[in-house]
Scaffold this motif. Sequence first.
Motif, PDB file in Angstrom:
ATOM      1  N   UNK A 137       2.589 -46.305  15.326  1.00  0.00           N
ATOM      2  CA  UNK A 137       3.567 -47.089  16.090  1.00  0.00           C
ATOM      3  C   UNK A 137       4.989 -46.712  15.677  1.00  0.00           C
ATOM      4  N   UNK A 138       5.188 -46.468  14.397  1.00  0.00           N
ATOM      5  CA  UNK A 138       6.509 -46.052  13.921  1.00  0.00           C
ATOM      6  C   UNK A 138       6.913 -44.710  14.528  1.00  0.00           C
ATOM      7  N   UNK A 139       5.966 -43.792  14.612  1.00  0.00           N
ATOM      8  CA  UNK A 139       6.255 -42.488  15.217  1.00  0.00           C
ATOM      9  C   UNK A 139       6.623 -42.648  16.692  1.00  0.00           C
ATOM     10  N   UNK A 140       5.913 -43.537  17.355  1.00  0.00           N
ATOM     11  CA  UNK A 140       6.215 -43.784  18.766  1.00  0.00           C
ATOM     12  C   UNK A 140       7.614 -44.363  18.920  1.00  0.00           C
ATOM     13  N   UNK A 141       7.941 -45.345  18.066  1.00  0.00           N
ATOM     14  CA  UNK A 141       9.264 -45.949  18.130  1.00  0.00           C
ATOM     15  C   UNK A 141      10.371 -44.944  17.864  1.00  0.00           C
ATOM     16  N   UNK A 142      10.129 -44.044  16.909  1.00  0.00           N
ATOM     17  CA  UNK A 142      11.123 -43.011  16.600  1.00  0.00           C
ATOM     18  C   UNK A 142      11.270 -42.041  17.770  1.00  0.00           C
ATOM     19  N   UNK A 143      10.149 -41.706  18.396  1.00  0.00           N
ATOM     20  CA  UNK A 143      10.178 -40.789  19.534  1.00  0.00           C
ATOM     21  C   UNK A 143      10.911 -41.401  20.728  1.00  0.00           C
ATOM     22  N   UNK A 144      10.724 -42.707  20.916  1.00  0.00           N
ATOM     23  CA  UNK A 144      11.395 -43.398  22.016  1.00  0.00           C
ATOM     24  C   UNK A 144      12.858 -43.689  21.713  1.00  0.00           C
ATOM     25  N   UNK A 148      14.643 -46.427  13.921  1.00  0.00           N
ATOM     26  CA  UNK A 148      15.156 -45.407  13.016  1.00  0.00           C
ATOM     27  C   UNK A 148      14.124 -45.218  11.912  1.00  0.00           C
ATOM     28  N   UNK A 149      13.407 -44.106  11.966  1.00  0.00           N
ATOM     29  CA  UNK A 149      12.340 -43.901  10.985  1.00  0.00           C
ATOM     30  C   UNK A 149      12.123 -42.402  10.784  1.00  0.00           C
ATOM     31  N   UNK A 150      12.734 -41.863   9.743  1.00  0.00           N
ATOM     32  CA  UNK A 150      12.621 -40.427   9.484  1.00  0.00           C
ATOM     33  C   UNK A 150      11.327 -40.070   8.761  1.00  0.00           C
ATOM     34  N   UNK A 151      10.702 -41.048   8.117  1.00  0.00           N
ATOM     35  CA  UNK A 151       9.468 -40.811   7.366  1.00  0.00           C
ATOM     36  C   UNK A 151       8.470 -41.925   7.685  1.00  0.00           C
ATOM     37  N   UNK A 152       7.789 -41.829   8.833  1.00  0.00           N
ATOM     38  CA  UNK A 152       6.872 -42.892   9.261  1.00  0.00           C
ATOM     39  C   UNK A 152       5.764 -43.210   8.255  1.00  0.00           C
ATOM     40  N   UNK A 153       5.252 -42.192   7.575  1.00  0.00           N
ATOM     41  CA  UNK A 153       4.158 -42.449   6.636  1.00  0.00           C
ATOM     42  C   UNK A 153       4.621 -43.321   5.473  1.00  0.00           C
ATOM     43  N   UNK A 154       5.723 -42.936   4.850  1.00  0.00           N
ATOM     44  CA  UNK A 154       6.242 -43.732   3.737  1.00  0.00           C
ATOM     45  C   UNK A 154       6.628 -45.127   4.202  1.00  0.00           C
ATOM     46  N   UNK A 194      11.889 -55.276  10.231  1.00  0.00           N
ATOM     47  CA  UNK A 194      12.112 -54.697  11.554  1.00  0.00           C
ATOM     48  C   UNK A 194      13.600 -54.530  11.835  1.00  0.00           C
ATOM     49  N   UNK A 195      14.396 -55.476  11.370  1.00  0.00           N
ATOM     50  CA  UNK A 195      15.845 -55.378  11.571  1.00  0.00           C
ATOM     51  C   UNK A 195      16.379 -54.089  10.954  1.00  0.00           C
ATOM     52  N   UNK A 196      15.795 -53.691   9.824  1.00  0.00           N
ATOM     53  CA  UNK A 196      16.217 -52.456   9.176  1.00  0.00           C
ATOM     54  C   UNK A 196      15.742 -51.206   9.891  1.00  0.00           C
ATOM     55  N   UNK A 197      14.771 -51.361  10.793  1.00  0.00           N
ATOM     56  CA  UNK A 197      14.229 -50.210  11.518  1.00  0.00           C
ATOM     57  C   UNK A 197      14.852 -50.009  12.891  1.00  0.00           C
ATOM     58  N   UNK A 198      15.463 -51.053  13.434  1.00  0.00           N
ATOM     59  CA  UNK A 198      16.008 -50.958  14.785  1.00  0.00           C
ATOM     60  C   UNK A 198      17.138 -49.939  14.844  1.00  0.00           C
ATOM     61  N   UNK A 199      17.150 -49.154  15.915  1.00  0.00           N
ATOM     62  CA  UNK A 199      18.121 -48.070  16.052  1.00  0.00           C
ATOM     63  C   UNK A 199      19.539 -48.562  16.256  1.00  0.00           C
TER      64      UNK A 199
END
Length: 209
Positions: A137-144, A148-154, A194-199
Amino acid sequence: MRQIARREDIRDLILDAVDVLLAKFGYKKMTMEDVARQVGIGKGTIYLHFPGKEELILSHIDRIAERIVAKIREIAGSSDSPDRRIRKMLVHRVLFRFDSVAHYSQNLSDLLSSVRTALLTRREAHFEKEAAVFEDVLREGARLGTLECSDPRTTSFVLIQSTNSLLPFSLSARELGRREEVEDQVGRVADLLIKGLLSCPSRPASWTR
């Protein structure tokens, strides 16, 4: 007895019995005879599915974890935005575990202290599977471009670890508080994450439901 033993869900019936007996007797006092009696089968039938008492208990914990992964995969595949899906997944992983052991008087660490080493190993494997779903889901969010997620696994492991303190492992469900309180706490933690992940500056997913 033979009629029950022929049922395809015999394994689940055995694990259901383990759940009841753990709450009643605890791991140390529970016996294979108790499990057989609870299900209404011969003890030998249990050994056809489980090699011993330790594996029986660990399989019970595995089943809880498998059901969590199945549900968060379902949430991950929904049409909600990635941030809303992540929030729902975080809340579910905590509340499902809470509900699954709410009838136990002890926390899992104390209740299953005799198999603690094996339990911790299984626990890490469970978290790995959950993290893999979050990672997708993180990868999808970054792709869209919504996260903001440069390292989805971590980041997926950060999400898992940040909510692990609310799991009924070192504290019992009773010690964690009422279900509504736990739900509120995990929701607040999820909103901060989530607030820290929002673009872009935005309100957490729970504020826009």
